[in-house]
Design a protein around this motif. Structure first.
Motif, short mmCIF file in Angstrom:
data_model
loop_
_atom_site.label_atom_id
_atom_site.label_comp_id
_atom_site.label_asym_id
_atom_site.label_seq_id
_atom_site.Cartn_x
_atom_site.Cartn_y
_atom_site.Cartn_z
N GLN A 114 39.97 34.85 36.21
CA GLN A 114 40.60 35.37 37.42
C GLN A 114 42.05 35.77 37.16
OE1 GLN A 114 40.10 32.23 40.28
NE2 GLN A 114 38.12 33.02 41.03
N LYS A 115 42.78 34.94 36.41
CA LYS A 115 44.17 35.27 36.09
C LYS A 115 44.25 36.57 35.31
CE LYS A 115 46.56 30.83 35.82
NZ LYS A 115 47.22 29.89 34.91
N THR A 116 43.36 36.68 34.31
CA THR A 116 43.35 37.89 33.48
C THR A 116 43.05 39.11 34.35
OG1 THR A 116 42.55 36.56 31.63
CG2 THR A 116 42.33 38.94 31.42
N ARG A 117 42.03 39.02 35.19
CA ARG A 117 41.67 40.15 36.05
C ARG A 117 42.80 40.47 37.02
NH1 ARG A 117 37.10 38.07 38.62
NH2 ARG A 117 36.47 36.67 36.98
N ARG A 118 43.44 39.42 37.57
CA ARG A 118 44.54 39.64 38.50
C ARG A 118 45.69 40.38 37.83
NH1 ARG A 118 45.02 34.27 40.58
NH2 ARG A 118 43.33 34.32 42.06
N SER A 119 46.02 39.94 36.61
CA SER A 119 47.14 40.61 35.92
C SER A 119 46.76 42.05 35.56
CB SER A 119 47.57 39.81 34.69
OG SER A 119 46.53 39.75 33.76
N GLU A 120 45.50 42.28 35.15
CA GLU A 120 45.06 43.66 34.85
C GLU A 120 45.13 44.51 36.11
OE1 GLU A 120 41.16 43.21 33.21
OE2 GLU A 120 41.90 42.55 31.26
N MET A 121 44.67 43.95 37.22
CA MET A 121 44.69 44.67 38.50
C MET A 121 46.15 44.97 38.89
SD MET A 121 42.58 45.82 40.79
CE MET A 121 41.13 44.86 41.04
N GLN A 122 47.05 44.01 38.69
CA GLN A 122 48.46 44.20 39.02
C GLN A 122 49.06 45.32 38.17
OE1 GLN A 122 50.01 42.47 41.50
NE2 GLN A 122 51.71 43.89 41.21
N MET A 123 48.68 45.34 36.87
CA MET A 123 49.18 46.40 35.99
C MET A 123 48.69 47.77 36.46
SD MET A 123 48.90 44.49 32.29
CE MET A 123 48.65 46.00 31.43
N ARG A 124 47.43 47.87 36.86
CA ARG A 124 46.89 49.15 37.35
C ARG A 124 47.61 49.58 38.62
NH1 ARG A 124 41.07 47.81 37.75
NH2 ARG A 124 41.23 46.31 36.10
N HIS A 125 47.83 48.63 39.50
CA HIS A 125 48.54 48.97 40.74
C HIS A 125 49.96 49.45 40.45
CE1 HIS A 125 45.76 46.27 43.40
NE2 HIS A 125 45.24 47.46 43.20
#
Length: 135
Positions: A114-125
């Motif tokens: 979840q942390k990894t996905r959250r950080s990836e999602m944050q980078m995309r945003h």
């Protein structure tokens, strides 16, 4: 009731085997008496016949040895049941610990994902915001 006691009394002065054909009878060796087992008492009183001299069920085993043997067997069975219950509980607790550890590892792995996905999602945003000048 008198019909049951009659066969026992009639078999006095015969043999132990003859007396014990009827399971309601008790054979007393010294007096060669075949008497009705005193069911009101758990053990036949010594006034009827001493335990060493009393035979019930089989002629080759005195009543005292029969009681001791039955008590020992009952004790062994009770101890075996207690040991089995303790072992089962202990195994169950060990199994629960293993299961708890496995669930904990899965939870940690999920949180990492979840942390990894959250950080990836944050980078995309952040990239989208930069692209459109919203940052």
């Amino acid at each position: 009731f008198h019909l049951i006691s009659a066969p026992c009394n009639l078999k006095s002065n015969t043999s132990c085997e003859e007396c014990l054909h009827n399971v309601a009878c008790l054979w007393c060796i010294p007096s060669k008496a075949c008497i009705e087992y005193p069911v009101k008492n758990i053990l036949p009183p010594s006034s009827v016949c001493h335990l060493n001299d009393a035979r019930w069920g089989v002629c080759w085993l005195n009543f005292q040895a029969l009681i001791i043997t039955a008590s020992v067997l009952a004790g062994v069975i009770i101890i075996a049941v207690i040991v089995c219950c303790c072992c089962c509980c202990k195994c169950d607790r060990i199994g629960n610990r293993k299961e708890d550890a496995r669930v904990e590892r899965q939870n940690r792995a999920r949180k990492e994902n979840q942390k990894t996905r959250r950080s990836e999602m944050q980078m995309r945003h952040d990239e989208i915001r930069k692209k459109y000048g919203k940052l």
